[in-house]
Design an enzyme around this catalytic site. Structure first.
Site, PDB file in Angstrom:
ATOM      1  N   GLY A  17      -2.601  12.694   0.841  1.00  0.00           N
ATOM      2  CA  GLY A  17      -1.050  12.330   0.456  1.00  0.00           C
ATOM      3  C   GLY A  17      -0.456  13.332   1.537  1.00  0.00           C
ATOM      4  N   LYS A  71      -8.508  -6.922 -12.422  1.00  0.00           N
ATOM      5  CA  LYS A  71      -7.503  -6.287 -11.332  1.00  0.00           C
ATOM      6  C   LYS A  71      -5.937  -6.570 -12.203  1.00  0.00           C
ATOM      7  CE  LYS A  71      -6.529  -6.162  -6.620  1.00  0.00           C
ATOM      8  NZ  LYS A  71      -7.236  -5.093  -6.155  1.00  0.00           N
ATOM      9  N   MET A  96      -5.668   2.743  -1.668  1.00  0.00           N
ATOM     10  CA  MET A  96      -6.832   1.999  -0.895  1.00  0.00           C
ATOM     11  C   MET A  96      -7.195   0.905  -1.852  1.00  0.00           C
ATOM     12  SD  MET A  96      -7.009   3.751   1.649  1.00  0.00           S
ATOM     13  CE  MET A  96      -8.284   3.059   2.504  1.00  0.00           C
ATOM     14  N   ASN A 113       4.527  -0.894   2.577  1.00  0.00           N
ATOM     15  CA  ASN A 113       3.171  -0.346   2.944  1.00  0.00           C
ATOM     16  C   ASN A 113       3.283   0.391   4.570  1.00  0.00           C
ATOM     17  OD1 ASN A 113       0.597   0.678   2.752  1.00  0.00           O
ATOM     18  ND2 ASN A 113       0.021  -1.478   4.209  1.00  0.00           N
ATOM     19  N   HIS A 115       0.978   1.449   7.753  1.00  0.00           N
ATOM     20  CA  HIS A 115      -0.427   1.158   8.254  1.00  0.00           C
ATOM     21  C   HIS A 115      -0.401   1.634   9.893  1.00  0.00           C
ATOM     22  CE1 HIS A 115      -4.162  -0.931   8.842  1.00  0.00           C
ATOM     23  NE2 HIS A 115      -3.968  -1.174  10.103  1.00  0.00           N
TER      24      HIS A 115
HETATM   25  C1  GRF Z   1      -1.958   6.917   6.537  1.00  0.00           C
HETATM   26  O1  GRF Z   1      -2.547   6.889   7.957  1.00  0.00           O
HETATM   27  C2  GRF Z   1      -1.521   5.523   6.289  1.00  0.00           C
HETATM   28  O2  GRF Z   1      -1.099   4.850   7.268  1.00  0.00           O
HETATM   29  C3  GRF Z   1      -2.717   4.801   5.765  1.00  0.00           C
HETATM   30  O3  GRF Z   1      -3.444   5.860   5.103  1.00  0.00           O
HETATM   31  C4  GRF Z   1      -3.090   7.067   5.603  1.00  0.00           C
HETATM   32  C5  GRF Z   1      -2.797   7.823   4.535  1.00  0.00           C
HETATM   33  O4  GRF Z   1      -2.706   9.210   4.807  1.00  0.00           O
HETATM   34  N1  GRF Z   1      -2.320   3.666   5.068  1.00  0.00           N
HETATM   35  P1  GRF Z   1      -2.165  10.302   3.554  1.00  0.00           P
HETATM   36  O5  GRF Z   1      -3.013  10.311   2.536  1.00  0.00           O
HETATM   37  O6  GRF Z   1      -0.705   9.962   3.502  1.00  0.00           O
HETATM   38  O7  GRF Z   1      -2.312  11.520   4.456  1.00  0.00           O
END
Ligand code: GRF
Length: 206
Positions: A17, A71, A96, A113, A115
């Site tokens: 987070g 889902k 996730m 999102n 990434h």
């Molecule tokens: C981040 O690196 C984001 O790009 C990916 O998941 C990670 C989440 O990190 N989708 P956090 O939980 O915000 O620390």
């Protein structure tokens, strides 16, 4: 006083987070304007992000996918909550799970999102480690609109990062997260200010 309507944002996250916290702070510091983080949604009961939400005073909801037969049923339950909270924008920050066409159709071009690679390279899980092990010299961060294809939606912004040959994987992760924590709030601010125009795969920041 601004006459602009407040944008209600829901953040979806499954883990640590740090991006969630960066977004909440950016709203509070006025770096993301006209918005409130109305809700954190998580699919993992003991995700650390829940503790952050409580500490920051953000409403958080854990909904277990295992409690739903499919889902779509799971996402219908999410949608009921999102509607109740009058959510205008969904921000995926380390969520996730793949979002299905059901929720995407309800929030067309309103799910974004982050990434940790320069998409389309290293889509999917463990992108930072895979880029590092591959030996790329440049990697980075992508913020994109979420559509039906995982990590393939229209790209809003990318920022490249050169990998110093002396860096460990840990160091690269740290540098990537630094970029994320700055870039994601910036993009969310463009978004809520009406500055992101999507036309097919082309995204313009105006
Ligand atoms: C981040 O690196 C984001 O790009 C990916 O998941 C990670 C989440 O990190 N989708 P956090 O939980 O915000 O620390």
């Amino acid at each position: 006083m601004s006459k602009k309507k407040i944008v209600n944002i829901a953040v979806f996250a499954s883990g640590f987070g740090s991006n969630f916290e960066a977004i909440v702070r950016a709203v509070r510091e006025g770096k993301i304007k006209n918005s409130r983080i109305a809700l954190l949604i998580t699919d993992i009961k003991d995700a650390y992000v829940r503790q952050r939400a409580r500490r920051l005073g953000v409403k958080e909801v854990f909904i277990s996918p295992a409690s739903y037969p499919s889902k779509e049923k799971y996402e219908r339950a999410l949608y009921t909550i999102l509607k109740r909270e009058k959510i205008n924008l969904i921000v995926l920050a380390g969520f996730m799970r793949v979002v299905s066409p059901y929720l995407i159709s309800k929030f067309k071009n309103r799910i974004i999102n982050i990434h940790p690679s320069l998409l389309p390279a290293f889509s999917g899980k463990e992108a930072i480690a895979r880029a590092y092990k591959y030996g790329v010299k440049v990697t980075g961060v992508t913020v994109h609109i979420v559509d039906e294809r995982v990590d393939r939606g229209p790209i809003i912004v990318q920022e490249a990062l050169s990998i110093d040959p002396g860096w460990s994987l840990k160091r690269l992760e740290k540098e990537i997260h630094k970029v994320e924590h700055r870039l994601f709030p910036q993009v969310i601010n463009y978004f809520v200010s009406g500055g992101v125009k999507v036309k097919g795969r082309k995204v313009k920041i105006v």
